[in-house]
Write an enzyme that holds these catalytic residues in place. Structure first.
Site, PDB file in Angstrom:
ATOM      1  CD  GLU A  20     -14.234  17.184   3.986  1.00  0.00           C
ATOM      2  OE1 GLU A  20     -13.423  15.901   3.747  1.00  0.00           O
ATOM      3  OE2 GLU A  20     -14.906  17.519   3.677  1.00  0.00           O
ATOM      4  CD  GLU A  44     -13.728  14.926  -1.466  1.00  0.00           C
ATOM      5  OE1 GLU A  44     -13.325  15.159  -2.158  1.00  0.00           O
ATOM      6  OE2 GLU A  44     -13.286  14.524   0.168  1.00  0.00           O
TER       7      GLU A  44
HETATM    8  N1  T1G Z   1      -7.372   5.355   2.012  1.00  0.00           N
HETATM    9  C1  T1G Z   1      -6.633   4.414   1.682  1.00  0.00           C
HETATM   10  N2  T1G Z   1      -5.799   3.944   1.226  1.00  0.00           N
HETATM   11  C2  T1G Z   1      -5.140   4.725   0.279  1.00  0.00           C
HETATM   12  C3  T1G Z   1      -5.816   5.900   0.744  1.00  0.00           C
HETATM   13  C4  T1G Z   1      -6.731   6.435   0.486  1.00  0.00           C
HETATM   14  N3  T1G Z   1      -7.382   7.937   0.809  1.00  0.00           N
HETATM   15  N4  T1G Z   1      -4.687   6.769  -0.863  1.00  0.00           N
HETATM   16  C5  T1G Z   1      -3.817   5.988  -1.201  1.00  0.00           C
HETATM   17  N5  T1G Z   1      -4.467   4.756  -0.474  1.00  0.00           N
HETATM   18  C6  T1G Z   1      -3.136   3.558  -0.965  1.00  0.00           C
HETATM   19  C7  T1G Z   1      -3.625   3.050  -2.164  1.00  0.00           C
HETATM   20  O1  T1G Z   1      -4.446   2.399  -2.974  1.00  0.00           O
HETATM   21  C8  T1G Z   1      -1.723   2.727  -2.144  1.00  0.00           C
HETATM   22  O2  T1G Z   1      -2.121   1.393  -1.826  1.00  0.00           O
HETATM   23  C9  T1G Z   1      -0.923   3.386  -1.469  1.00  0.00           C
HETATM   24  O3  T1G Z   1      -1.733   4.263   0.173  1.00  0.00           O
HETATM   25  C10 T1G Z   1       0.456   4.348  -2.229  1.00  0.00           C
HETATM   26  O4  T1G Z   1      -1.276   4.984  -3.365  1.00  0.00           O
HETATM   27  C11 T1G Z   1     -14.517  12.339   3.905  1.00  0.00           C
HETATM   28  C12 T1G Z   1     -14.907  11.256   1.286  1.00  0.00           C
HETATM   29  C13 T1G Z   1      -2.507   9.904  -2.038  1.00  0.00           C
HETATM   30  C14 T1G Z   1      -1.678  11.210  -4.183  1.00  0.00           C
HETATM   31  O5  T1G Z   1      -9.160  10.326  -3.007  1.00  0.00           O
HETATM   32  O6  T1G Z   1      -4.624  10.488  -4.798  1.00  0.00           O
HETATM   33  O7  T1G Z   1     -11.749  11.470   2.031  1.00  0.00           O
HETATM   34  O8  T1G Z   1      -1.239  -0.386  -3.489  1.00  0.00           O
HETATM   35  O9  T1G Z   1       0.102   3.871  -5.594  1.00  0.00           O
HETATM   36  O10 T1G Z   1       1.048   7.171  -6.946  1.00  0.00           O
HETATM   37  O11 T1G Z   1     -14.418  14.103   2.142  1.00  0.00           O
HETATM   38  O12 T1G Z   1      -2.807   8.160  -4.292  1.00  0.00           O
HETATM   39  O13 T1G Z   1       0.933   0.666  -1.839  1.00  0.00           O
HETATM   40  O14 T1G Z   1      -1.797  -1.033  -1.130  1.00  0.00           O
HETATM   41  O15 T1G Z   1      -1.910   6.170  -5.284  1.00  0.00           O
HETATM   42  O16 T1G Z   1       1.640   8.622  -4.755  1.00  0.00           O
HETATM   43  C15 T1G Z   1     -10.316  11.688  -0.811  1.00  0.00           C
HETATM   44  C16 T1G Z   1      -6.397   8.833  -3.085  1.00  0.00           C
HETATM   45  C17 T1G Z   1     -11.221   9.869  -0.120  1.00  0.00           C
HETATM   46  C18 T1G Z   1      -6.868  10.544  -2.652  1.00  0.00           C
HETATM   47  C19 T1G Z   1      -0.826   8.889  -3.434  1.00  0.00           C
HETATM   48  N6  T1G Z   1      -8.681  11.249  -0.967  1.00  0.00           N
HETATM   49  N7  T1G Z   1      -5.267   8.494  -3.444  1.00  0.00           N
HETATM   50  O17 T1G Z   1      -0.836   8.947  -4.939  1.00  0.00           O
HETATM   51  O18 T1G Z   1       0.338   6.374  -4.222  1.00  0.00           O
HETATM   52  S1  T1G Z   1     -12.627  10.137   0.441  1.00  0.00           S
HETATM   53  C20 T1G Z   1      -8.556  10.566  -2.669  1.00  0.00           C
HETATM   54  C21 T1G Z   1      -4.398   9.134  -4.335  1.00  0.00           C
HETATM   55  C22 T1G Z   1     -12.613  11.673   1.553  1.00  0.00           C
HETATM   56  C23 T1G Z   1     -14.546  13.098   2.570  1.00  0.00           C
HETATM   57  C24 T1G Z   1     -13.739  11.789   1.102  1.00  0.00           C
HETATM   58  C25 T1G Z   1      -3.378   9.046  -4.114  1.00  0.00           C
HETATM   59  C26 T1G Z   1      -2.320   9.729  -3.911  1.00  0.00           C
HETATM   60  P1  T1G Z   1      -1.067   0.165  -2.116  1.00  0.00           P
HETATM   61  P2  T1G Z   1      -0.604   5.790  -4.768  1.00  0.00           P
HETATM   62  P3  T1G Z   1       0.923   7.945  -5.351  1.00  0.00           P
END
Ligand code: T1G
Length: 684
Positions: A104, A124
């Site tokens: 976004e 999301e």
């Molecule tokens: N926020 C906080 N921490 C996050 C995070 C996030 N969005 N994404 C990953 N982490 C942390 C995760 O907990 C882990 O922490 C570390 O990063 C590595 O992640 C307003 C409301 C990007 C594909 O849903 O899909 O935006 O265990 O082990 O396998 O509209 O992380 O090391 O302490 O998964 O290489 C939308 C979620 C949010 C993406 C990488 N975004 N993340 O995968 O590493 S809502 C998501 C992923 C939002 C807006 C809305 C995956 C990854 P730790 P990982 P990975």
């Protein structure tokens, strides 16, 4: 480097976000970007601004760990509107996985350049949410309502070439993203290209697009709130002016954010990542190299397991008892790849290069060099012990010897070798090349290094791993055996197969208990129980199962089981009711009308109780691990967060009271509440 910094390149400002590990849009990031945007928007010597990230990816979304906390300004929606209003060209340079709020943010910029290996997406919906920072309003304006609906409700990321085709990306970069972004921006300035604001665009759609899409996703999104909310928000983008559409998006987002569904799905997001954290393992724990693998047994599981490693690019030797059986296994694997080529999931070329890594053999002598050998033979202790005795002779020192057993004592299997410390359980779920869960069964002898190596193996093949101790059925199947016990007893007590299955399906399970048994094969469970002491399970609960299998009715594969199957239809099998009445009489069970509520509570609360027992016995490390296992392994509805998260949502005191009531009605043997459950209920 600070969390947000700016470097100048001639007349350009390059704003760089550096918030490892995934550049999540935390408050500090939002504040920094807002300030740097404001500063550079005012500078006369700056003609354009590039926004990019350090590390492995452009922003992967809002900072999920901030959800549920008081919002801190600037919120992401405010930042996004500020960027789009900027009166100088703002170019987003994307790499890695630009997801959610990160995407976004990119859409609020006026142009987008993307690394050819990068992905963009709005996941999301997997968190029980919808894009909450204008994604449901901008994306349809950019790519049309239908394509936007698909991306938002599926939550699937797309690659750079598709993103370019859809018009999301203005330029691709295959070399150096920063340099390419600078060149691209200078070109925009030289050609005096306009400031493109997506919110200025309009989007049209056929009136029936939305209703057709609702019908299309009904089955897949059954029970989930977010997909329908996403459709309403995209509908607003088509029917309302931008500002009003934003209000619809924000209302829908706010409702979902506080919903138990999103709280449950966010719980599982972090739980899946927590599962890989083991107390006696850290980054310094030695991990063995795994460059070559072998699988013993070319049945359904063995072939599925082999495919995981072939897909990860590792050479795989698959051993069967004869060259014919080895050839048959190769055919099985080739068929699976061919169907992927037919569905367009992989190219013919990719299939050929992958299959070139497979060698099917019939001689243990060929296993001397493998780093990892996984046994997937018949679920019988003697057979497995024979295999491991041979592996012990043939495998090189330091090889990891793993068993795919679903139930059996891995300590006992390990004891059949001279290297028990190198024997571990790697329990895959059928179909092994599709199901995302891997249970790592840690024995008494496994060192942290072996477990760390198993966790690395899980990551290599894209599985979510959960570490379990050794008990009958480990975490998943031990809980599943309780769930199926209650379903079997309810059948004798008066509930029909259809009523039990519909109740569990309506609760959110992917299918009812008996439909699942027919699909998997009733005989699998019968054979597993035959391997167990008869006093270790409730024999009455499975007499119908045994009787059906004895008459050759094993489920879908024989055309009859708990249901009859003809021409693709699933019909009642009257024989089951007859058997239920017969065995109820033999067991002195008085049949009665049973409510759906009792069916749901007995099947689900027994899962909860067993889950707490598994933790109190030290088999599972933590409650969230149990949730991950049952959500990923058996399809417990993700919007309920897993059995133990769901229990906390219901209230542990309520659960304990119900279990105590069931103990009075049905006996304490299966209904003694877990001590840990009672202890936690008393803390509520
Ligand atoms: N926020 C906080 N921490 C996050 C995070 C996030 N969005 N994404 C990953 N982490 C942390 C995760 O907990 C882990 O922490 C570390 O990063 C590595 O992640 C307003 C409301 C990007 C594909 O849903 O899909 O935006 O265990 O082990 O396998 O509209 O992380 O090391 O302490 O998964 O290489 C939308 C979620 C949010 C993406 C990488 N975004 N993340 O995968 O590493 S809502 C998501 C992923 C939002 C807006 C809305 C995956 C990854 P730790 P990982 P990975």
């Amino acid at each position: 480097m600070s969390i947000v910094s700016t470097k100048t390149n001639a007349n350009l400002a390059i704003i760089i976000i550096d918030n490892p590990p995934v550049n999540a849009l935390s408050h500090a990031v939002r504040l920094g970007v807002s300030e740097q945007m404001e500063i550079n928007a005012q500078k006369d010597n700056i003609e354009a601004i590039i926004l990019m990230c350090a590390g492995r990816t452009f922003c992967a979304g809002a900072d999920i760990s901030e959800f549920g906390k008081p919002p801190l300004a600037p919120g992401l929606p405010e930042l996004i509107e500020q960027i789009e209003r900027t009166n100088k060209p703002v170019i987003a340079a994307l790499h890695g996985t630009t997801l959610g709020g990160g995407f976004e943010l990119a859409l609020s910029c006026h142009y987008r350049i993307m690394d050819v290996n990068a992905k963009v997406g709005l996941p999301e919906v997997h968190l029980g949410l919808i894009p909450g920072a204008s994604g449901t309003q901008r994306l349809p304006r950019l790519i049309g309502a239908e394509a936007a609906l698909e991306m938002i409700t599926s939550g699937k990321a797309i690659g750079a070439s598709k993103a370019e085709k859809l018009g999301i990306i203005d330029q691709l970069s295959s070399e150096n993203l920063e340099n390419d972004a600078i060149l691209f921006t200078q070109q925009i300035l030289k050609e005096n290209q306009p400031i493109k604001r997506i919110s200025d665009l309009n989007v049209q759609a056929q009136a029936d697009v939305f209703d057709n899409f609702r019908k299309k996703i009904t089955k897949k999104s059954r029970g989930y709130l977010a997909p329908d909310a996403a459709i309403r928000a995209v509908e607003a983008a088509v029917n309302l002016p931008y500002e009003q559409g934003l209000i619809v998006e924000r209302d829908e987002f706010a409702t979902l954010l506080s919903s138990s569904q999103s709280i449950g799905q966010r719980h599982l997001f972090f739980a899946e990542r927590m599962a890989g954290k083991i107390p006696d393992i850290d980054k310094t724990t030695p991990v063995r190299e795994i460059k070559s693998t072998a699988v013993i047994g070319g049945g359904t599981m063995g072939c599925g397991i082999a495919i995981n490693f072939l897909n990860a690019g590792l050479p795989v030797k698959l051993l069967e008892i004869s060259s014919q059986a080895a050839d048959a296994a190769r055919d099985k694997i080739e068929k699976i790849y061919l169907s992927s080529v037919k569905k367009g999931r992989i190219s013919q070329q990719k299939m050929e290069t992958t299959l070139a890594l497979l060698t099917c053999i019939d001689n243990y002598d060929d296993l001397a060099d493998e780093d990892l050998i996984i046994e997937a033979v018949f679920e019988n202790m003697d057979v497995k012990k024979q295999v491991f005795a041979k592996l012990d002779q043939m495998a090189k020192p330091g090889a990891i010897l793993a068993t795919n057993t679903s139930f059996l004592d891995v300590n006992e299997i390990a004891s059949s070798t001279g290297r028990p410390e190198d024997v571990i359980g790697l329990h895959f779920f059928s179909p092994a090349h599709i199901m995302p869960l891997l249970e790592i069964v840690r024995t008494e002898k496994n060192s942290p290094s072996i477990v760390a190596t198993a966790l690395k193996i899980g990551k290599m093949i894209g599985k979510t791993s959960v570490v379990s101790g050794v008990c009958y059925g480990f975490i998943a199947n031990r809980m599943a055996s309780c769930y199926s016990r209650e379903a079997g007893l309810l059948l004798l007590e008066g509930a029909s197969v259809e009523q039990i299955d519909k109740t569990l399906y309506d609760f959110g399970m992917p299918m009812g208990m008996f439909e699942m048994l027919d699909l998997a094969g009733i005989d699998i469970g019968v054979m597993a129980r035959n391997n167990r002491p008869s006093d270790s399970y409730d024999n009455a609960a499975f007499q119908v199962h045994d009787s059906l299998v004895n008459e050759g009715h094993k489920g879908q594969k024989t055309g009859m089981g708990f249901y009859q199957y003809s021409d693709g239809n699933k019909l009642t099998n009257p024989k089951v009711q007859e058997l239920a009445i017969k065995f109820a009489a033999e067991n002195g069970i008085k049949r009665r009308e049973i409510s759906n509520q009792e069916i749901e509570e007995r099947c689900v609360f027994t899962l909860i109780n067993e889950g707490y027992k598994i933790i109190e016995e030290g088999i599972a490390l933590r409650q969230s691990d149990v949730d991950v296992v049952y959500a990923m392994g058996f399809g417990f509805p993700r919007y309920r967060g897993g059995p133990l998260h769901y229990a906390n949502h219901i209230g542990l005191k309520v659960i304990v009271e119900k279990i105590e009531k069931f103990a009075k009605l049905y006996g304490a043997r299966w209904w003694t509440p877990s001590k840990l459950l009672i202890e936690q209920a008393n803390k509520e």
